[in-house]
Design a protein around this motif. Structure first.
Motif, short mmCIF file in Angstrom:
data_model
loop_
_atom_site.label_atom_id
_atom_site.label_comp_id
_atom_site.label_asym_id
_atom_site.label_seq_id
_atom_site.Cartn_x
_atom_site.Cartn_y
_atom_site.Cartn_z
N LEU A 211 20.66 32.65 16.28
CA LEU A 211 21.43 31.61 16.95
C LEU A 211 21.32 31.72 18.48
O LEU A 211 21.18 30.71 19.17
N TYR A 212 21.37 32.94 19.01
CA TYR A 212 21.30 33.09 20.46
C TYR A 212 19.94 32.64 20.99
O TYR A 212 19.86 32.10 22.09
N LEU A 213 18.87 32.83 20.20
CA LEU A 213 17.55 32.36 20.63
C LEU A 213 17.45 30.83 20.57
O LEU A 213 16.85 30.22 21.45
N GLN A 214 18.07 30.24 19.56
CA GLN A 214 18.11 28.77 19.49
C GLN A 214 18.81 28.22 20.73
O GLN A 214 18.32 27.27 21.35
N LEU A 215 19.94 28.82 21.08
CA LEU A 215 20.71 28.39 22.25
C LEU A 215 19.88 28.59 23.52
O LEU A 215 19.78 27.69 24.35
N ARG A 216 19.30 29.76 23.68
CA ARG A 216 18.45 30.07 24.84
C ARG A 216 17.33 29.04 24.96
O ARG A 216 17.09 28.49 26.03
N ASN A 217 16.64 28.78 23.86
CA ASN A 217 15.50 27.86 23.89
C ASN A 217 15.94 26.44 24.25
O ASN A 217 15.24 25.74 25.01
N GLN A 218 17.08 26.01 23.76
CA GLN A 218 17.54 24.66 24.08
C GLN A 218 17.94 24.55 25.55
O GLN A 218 17.73 23.50 26.16
N ILE A 219 18.50 25.60 26.11
CA ILE A 219 18.84 25.56 27.54
C ILE A 219 17.55 25.54 28.38
O ILE A 219 17.46 24.77 29.35
N ILE A 220 16.56 26.31 27.98
CA ILE A 220 15.27 26.29 28.69
C ILE A 220 14.65 24.89 28.60
O ILE A 220 14.14 24.36 29.59
N MET A 221 14.70 24.28 27.43
CA MET A 221 14.18 22.91 27.27
C MET A 221 14.98 21.94 28.14
O MET A 221 14.41 21.02 28.72
N GLY A 222 16.28 22.16 28.25
CA GLY A 222 17.11 21.32 29.12
C GLY A 222 16.71 21.42 30.58
O GLY A 222 16.72 20.44 31.31
#
Length: 122
Positions: A13-24
């Motif tokens: 979950l923390y990687l999903q969140l990290r990746n979505q913030i990077i995409m943002g």
């Protein structure tokens, strides 16, 4: 900011969140100096544990995407460590390009892929 977590995914979950913030950041949803939601606020909004959000923010800080400001919390700070990022990117690209070479993928095909991907970030 819309964060979508896939609770059925094998990805942490923390990687999903990290990746979505990077995409943002890459798609200009976040700009240099923007504050991210507090750990508590984001955890409540997306329905995950505060420790998970905290871990994602810690990883983003270690990777040079955010800095922590005592008054503003996690703040987008992508220009902090540009040289380190370029060096890391070069190492990653060397492996990717070696794999591509082994599969007879041409330089032109790689350039086309890069252009196609970058179109999403403009």
């Amino acid at each position: 900011m819309i964060i979508e977590i896939d609770f059925n995914s094998d990805e942490a979950l923390y990687l999903q969140l990290r990746n979505q913030i990077i995409m943002g950041i890459a798609t200009a949803q976040f700009q240099e100096g923007d504050s991210l939601p507090s750990v508590r606020q984001l955890a409540e909004t997306i329905g995950i544990n505060m420790h998970t959000v905290n871990k994602a923010y810690t990883v983003l800080k270690q990777e040079g995407y955010v800095k922590v400001d005592r008054r503003r919390g996690a703040v987008i700070a992508i220009d902090i460590d540009r040289m380190r990022t370029l060096a890391e990117l070069k190492k990653e690209l060397q492996v990717i390009l070696a794999k591509s070479s082994c599969k007879n993928i041409s330089k032109e095909e790689i350039h086309e892929l890069i252009e196609e991907i970058y179109e999403d970030y403009r």
